[in-house]
Write a protein that holds these residues in place. Structure first.
Motif, PDB file in Angstrom:
ATOM      1  N   ALA A  15       0.828  -1.206   0.000  1.00 41.52           N
ATOM      2  CA  ALA A  15       0.000   0.000   0.000  1.00 41.52           C
ATOM      3  C   ALA A  15       0.863   1.257   0.000  1.00 41.52           C
ATOM      4  CB  ALA A  15      -0.916   0.005   1.218  1.00 41.52           C
ATOM      5  N   ALA A  16       2.095   1.139   0.547  1.00 44.19           N
ATOM      6  CA  ALA A  16       2.962   2.321   0.641  1.00 44.19           C
ATOM      7  C   ALA A  16       3.825   2.497  -0.612  1.00 44.19           C
ATOM      8  CB  ALA A  16       3.854   2.187   1.876  1.00 44.19           C
ATOM      9  N   GLU A  17       3.549   1.678  -1.637  1.00 43.56           N
ATOM     10  CA  GLU A  17       4.361   1.700  -2.848  1.00 43.56           C
ATOM     11  C   GLU A  17       4.263   3.059  -3.557  1.00 43.56           C
ATOM     12  OE1 GLU A  17       4.686  -2.230  -5.097  1.00 43.56           O
ATOM     13  OE2 GLU A  17       3.642  -0.922  -6.495  1.00 43.56           O
ATOM     14  N   VAL A  18       5.406   3.622  -3.884  1.00 43.03           N
ATOM     15  CA  VAL A  18       5.425   4.900  -4.615  1.00 43.03           C
ATOM     16  C   VAL A  18       6.243   4.710  -5.889  1.00 43.03           C
ATOM     17  CG1 VAL A  18       6.157   7.298  -4.579  1.00 43.03           C
ATOM     18  CG2 VAL A  18       5.261   6.248  -2.493  1.00 43.03           C
ATOM     19  N   HIS A  19       5.622   5.003  -7.026  1.00 41.30           N
ATOM     20  CA  HIS A  19       6.356   4.935  -8.292  1.00 41.30           C
ATOM     21  C   HIS A  19       7.038   6.273  -8.536  1.00 41.30           C
ATOM     22  CE1 HIS A  19       4.838   1.092 -10.061  1.00 41.30           C
ATOM     23  NE2 HIS A  19       4.040   1.231  -9.015  1.00 41.30           N
ATOM     24  N   ALA A  20       8.320   6.354  -8.182  1.00 45.15           N
ATOM     25  CA  ALA A  20       9.034   7.620  -8.335  1.00 45.15           C
ATOM     26  C   ALA A  20       9.299   7.904  -9.806  1.00 45.15           C
ATOM     27  CB  ALA A  20      10.339   7.576  -7.556  1.00 45.15           C
ATOM     28  N   LEU A  21       9.627   6.856 -10.562  1.00 41.77           N
ATOM     29  CA  LEU A  21       9.816   6.993 -12.011  1.00 41.77           C
ATOM     30  C   LEU A  21       9.068   5.862 -12.704  1.00 41.77           C
ATOM     31  CD1 LEU A  21      13.657   7.758 -12.308  1.00 41.77           C
ATOM     32  CD2 LEU A  21      11.774   9.390 -12.531  1.00 41.77           C
ATOM     33  N   ARG A  22       8.472   6.162 -13.849  1.00 42.04           N
ATOM     34  CA  ARG A  22       7.692   5.156 -14.571  1.00 42.04           C
ATOM     35  C   ARG A  22       8.146   5.075 -16.023  1.00 42.04           C
ATOM     36  NH1 ARG A  22       2.163   5.584 -12.129  1.00 42.04           N
ATOM     37  NH2 ARG A  22       2.345   7.093 -10.460  1.00 42.04           N
ATOM     38  N   GLY A  23       9.179   4.277 -16.281  1.00 42.30           N
ATOM     39  CA  GLY A  23       9.589   4.036 -17.658  1.00 42.30           C
ATOM     40  C   GLY A  23      10.180   5.250 -18.354  1.00 42.30           C
ATOM     41  N   VAL A  24      11.190   5.844 -17.725  1.00 43.00           N
ATOM     42  CA  VAL A  24      11.792   7.058 -18.286  1.00 43.00           C
ATOM     43  C   VAL A  24      12.936   6.710 -19.243  1.00 43.00           C
ATOM     44  CG1 VAL A  24      13.190   9.084 -17.708  1.00 43.00           C
ATOM     45  CG2 VAL A  24      11.139   8.553 -16.370  1.00 43.00           C
ATOM     46  N   ASP A  25      12.930   7.331 -20.426  1.00 44.86           N
ATOM     47  CA  ASP A  25      14.057   7.265 -21.363  1.00 44.86           C
ATOM     48  C   ASP A  25      14.751   8.622 -21.358  1.00 44.86           C
ATOM     49  OD1 ASP A  25      13.425   4.712 -22.206  1.00 44.86           O
ATOM     50  OD2 ASP A  25      12.248   5.393 -23.927  1.00 44.86           O
ATOM     51  N   LEU A  26      16.069   8.593 -21.270  1.00 41.11           N
ATOM     52  CA  LEU A  26      16.801   9.865 -21.306  1.00 41.11           C
ATOM     53  C   LEU A  26      18.222   9.624 -21.792  1.00 41.11           C
ATOM     54  CD1 LEU A  26      16.728  12.953 -20.425  1.00 41.11           C
ATOM     55  CD2 LEU A  26      17.789  12.191 -18.310  1.00 41.11           C
ATOM     56  N   ASP A  27      18.698  10.483 -22.692  1.00 40.63           N
ATOM     57  CA  ASP A  27      20.088  10.424 -23.137  1.00 40.63           C
ATOM     58  C   ASP A  27      20.756  11.766 -22.903  1.00 40.63           C
ATOM     59  OD1 ASP A  27      20.593   7.825 -24.870  1.00 40.63           O
ATOM     60  OD2 ASP A  27      18.550   8.508 -25.265  1.00 40.63           O
ATOM     61  N   VAL A  28      21.977  11.727 -22.412  1.00 44.02           N
ATOM     62  CA  VAL A  28      22.766  12.955 -22.320  1.00 44.02           C
ATOM     63  C   VAL A  28      24.104  12.664 -22.993  1.00 44.02           C
ATOM     64  CG1 VAL A  28      23.727  14.732 -20.830  1.00 44.02           C
ATOM     65  CG2 VAL A  28      21.696  13.482 -20.086  1.00 44.02           C
ATOM     66  N   ALA A  29      24.406  13.426 -24.042  1.00 46.47           N
ATOM     67  CA  ALA A  29      25.642  13.203 -24.791  1.00 46.47           C
ATOM     68  C   ALA A  29      26.797  13.970 -24.153  1.00 46.47           C
ATOM     69  CB  ALA A  29      25.447  13.647 -26.238  1.00 46.47           C
ATOM     70  N   MET A  30      28.032  13.629 -24.547  1.00 47.29           N
ATOM     71  CA  MET A  30      29.183  14.412 -24.107  1.00 47.29           C
ATOM     72  C   MET A  30      29.015  15.826 -24.661  1.00 47.29           C
ATOM     73  SD  MET A  30      31.428  11.914 -23.027  1.00 47.29           S
ATOM     74  CE  MET A  30      33.127  11.960 -23.508  1.00 47.29           C
ATOM     75  N   GLY A  31      29.353  16.808 -23.864  1.00 44.65           N
ATOM     76  CA  GLY A  31      29.223  18.190 -24.323  1.00 44.65           C
ATOM     77  C   GLY A  31      27.807  18.703 -24.276  1.00 44.65           C
ATOM     78  N   GLU A  32      26.927  17.939 -23.631  1.00 54.15           N
ATOM     79  CA  GLU A  32      25.539  18.371 -23.557  1.00 54.15           C
ATOM     80  C   GLU A  32      25.118  18.551 -22.098  1.00 54.15           C
ATOM     81  OE1 GLU A  32      21.306  17.183 -25.642  1.00 54.15           O
ATOM     82  OE2 GLU A  32      22.457  15.572 -24.731  1.00 54.15           O
ATOM     83  N   LEU A  33      24.424  19.645 -21.833  1.00 55.34           N
ATOM     84  CA  LEU A  33      23.870  19.880 -20.506  1.00 55.34           C
ATOM     85  C   LEU A  33      22.352  19.786 -20.609  1.00 55.34           C
ATOM     86  CD1 LEU A  33      24.278  20.723 -17.514  1.00 55.34           C
ATOM     87  CD2 LEU A  33      24.225  23.107 -18.267  1.00 55.34           C
ATOM     88  N   VAL A  34      21.771  18.881 -19.828  1.00 55.60           N
ATOM     89  CA  VAL A  34      20.324  18.692 -19.849  1.00 55.60           C
ATOM     90  C   VAL A  34      19.767  19.092 -18.481  1.00 55.60           C
ATOM     91  CG1 VAL A  34      18.453  17.004 -20.044  1.00 55.60           C
ATOM     92  CG2 VAL A  34      20.426  16.874 -21.582  1.00 55.60           C
ATOM     93  N   ALA A  35      18.755  19.932 -18.486  1.00 53.11           N
ATOM     94  CA  ALA A  35      18.122  20.330 -17.230  1.00 53.11           C
ATOM     95  C   ALA A  35      16.837  19.535 -17.046  1.00 53.11           C
ATOM     96  CB  ALA A  35      17.816  21.819 -17.238  1.00 53.11           C
ATOM     97  N   VAL A  36      16.559  19.144 -15.810  1.00 54.93           N
ATOM     98  CA  VAL A  36      15.317  18.445 -15.494  1.00 54.93           C
ATOM     99  C   VAL A  36      14.494  19.336 -14.579  1.00 54.93           C
ATOM    100  CG1 VAL A  36      14.287  16.387 -14.478  1.00 54.93           C
ATOM    101  CG2 VAL A  36      16.504  16.238 -15.629  1.00 54.93           C
ATOM    102  N   MET A  37      13.282  19.638 -15.002  1.00 51.87           N
ATOM    103  CA  MET A  37      12.395  20.461 -14.186  1.00 51.87           C
ATOM    104  C   MET A  37      11.133  19.672 -13.877  1.00 51.87           C
ATOM    105  SD  MET A  37      12.632  24.250 -15.846  1.00 51.87           S
ATOM    106  CE  MET A  37      12.287  25.097 -14.304  1.00 51.87           C
TER     107      MET A  37
END
Lengths: 238, 209
Positions: A15-37
């Motif tokens: 009952a206390a189960e929390v899905h913090a992330l649900r099937g997230v795809d993410l790529d960060v390349a060298m030389g790339e800055l990605v912000a998460v909001m």
């Protein structure tokens, strides 16, 4: 450099189960800055912890370079974090009994580097954040902004390939905050991959891409283009 | 109004013809608000009609006609600096109007409207920030750098307002759901379909009543 595929993270059971992330795809390349909001509880921090090998996914895979983080044992993950991942968190506690230089040398020495090489890399890292004049100072003799920059030097020291930042500008004033973003950006421009979690639009704006999380899902993202050329209709400036 | 005042302000430096005025105006503001040559000349004609500028007498007849300030024009130019820009009548803002309608017209997915706009505004903010990184905050680039700051602050304010709209809408949805089923109690709040997507800043206020 960083690749997440169908990453799910569940905290708690039943009952206390929390899905913090649900099937997230993410790529960060060298030389790339990605912000998460995203709003509180959207899974931003969980995402960052998974990317840095501080946590492992319930399902899906996290790759840092060629390393499958989920397949590494605790020792392997610790090595990955120590050598390749730089963390810039809001509360980066410096060791009060050590000078700025010694604080920055610490992770290198823990990793078995000679004192001489650790010293030269630490000096370079302090210079990178503009605090080389503080090398011999103790944390108690620094302002909040100075301590934060030394802490960032410690996080970035050595050849880190992946830089993770969680609200890195914390309670800093806007000018110091901007200086911190400049350091992060410069490190990424020099070839590292960067992932930044922030609620501050001005800081997210330093990224190449901005990804929005809500309830553990990526709901939207800005593309990497168009650039400034499309922005100002005047086209007076080359 | 800003073009008219801008031209008067530039003419306090030296007499100029229309093309020079256009170039100077755009250089100072980084080309953010392009001024076409027709606008420059039309504005000069109106200023001349109103007695604020006049052609430079005895100027080279073969060169484009240059204008200088009259005494009244100089007074108007200096009064502009000390007079605050009027803020009493809000400019018509498509986004504010759109969201005011979105929250009242039935069947509009306000959260989606907000998110789409937030992405767009953040993209603009990112692009201004890129330009700002390269603009030196001193010397000839100072004016341009400050214009960028203005755009950055405005975009940032817009994002903050969008966040606010989102949580206010979520709060209102929760309040509506609670009034509709007063006996339902707090235990049900998490399973309420109208509360989906209220993860904004809206966590914690469910079940208050």
């Amino acid at each position: 450099m960083l690749r997440l595929r169908r990453v799910t993270r569940v905290h708690g059971y039943g009952a206390a189960e929390v899905h913090a992330l649900r099937g997230v795809d993410l790529d960060v390349a060298m030389g790339e800055l990605v912000a998460v909001m995203g709003p509180s509880g959207s899974g931003k921090s969980t995402l960052l912890h998974l990317a840095g090998g501080l946590d492992t996914p319930t399902a899906g895979t996290v790759h840092v370079g060629r390393d499958d983080v989920g397949a590494l044992d605790a020792k392997g993950r610790a090595r990955l974090r120590r050598r390749h991942v730089g963390y810039v968190f809001q509360d980066l506690n410096l060791v009060p009994a050590l000078t700025a230089l010694e604080n920055v040398m610490l992770p290198l020495e823990l990793d078995g580097l000679s004192a001489r090489r650790a010293r030269s890399q630490a000096t370079a890292a302090l210079a990178e954040v503009g605090t080389d004049d503080l090398a011999d100072r103790f944390p108690d003799d620094m302002s909040g902004g100075q301590a934060q920059r030394v802490a960032i030097a410690r996080a970035l020291v050595g050849p880190r390939r992946l830089v993770l930042a969680d609200e890195p500008t914390g309670a800093l004033d806007s000018v110091t905050g901007e200086a911190v973003m400049r350091v992060l950006r410069a490190r990424v421009d020099a070839g590292a991959a960067g992932l930044l979690v922030t609620h501050d639009a001005r800081h997210a704006a330093w990224a190449d891409r901005i990804v929005f999380l809500r309830d553990g899902l990526v709901v939207d993202s800005t593309g990497a283009d168009p650039g400034p050329d499309h922005l100002l209709s005047g086209a007076v400036r080359a | 109004m800003s073009i008219r005042q801008g031209i008067l302000a530039l003419l306090t430096e030296r007499p100029m013809h229309g093309y020079q005025l256009r170039q100077e105006f755009e250089a100072r503001t980084g080309g953010t608000w392009p001024l076409n040559i027709g606008q420059a000349y039309t504005t000069l004609q109106r200023l001349q009609r109103d007695g604020l500028v006049e052609p430079v007498p005895d100027d080279d007849a073969n060169a484009p006609e240059r204008f200088r300030l009259t005494a009244a024009g100089a007074a108007e130019a200096s009064a502009w600096w000390t007079r605050p820009v009027e803020r009493t009548a809000p400019a018509r803002d498509e986004l504010a109007i759109k969201l005011a309608l979105a929250v009242t017209v039935p069947g509009v997915d306000v959260v989606a409207v907000v998110q789409r706009q937030r992405t767009e505004t953040l993209r603009a903010l990112r692009d201004y920030t890129r330009l700002k990184r390269d603009a030196a905050p001193e010397g000839p680039e100072l004016a341009w750098s400050l214009v960028l700051d203005s755009l950055i602050f405005a975009a940032e304010a817009e994002v903050r307002w969008l966040d606010h709209v989102e949580s206010a809408v979520a709060r209102a949805a929760v309040a509506r759901a609670t009034t509709r089923r007063p006996a339902a109690g707090a235990a049900q709040a998490s399973g309420d379909p109208t509360a989906v997507g209220h993860g904004a800043a809206g966590t914690g206020e469910g079940g208050a009543r």
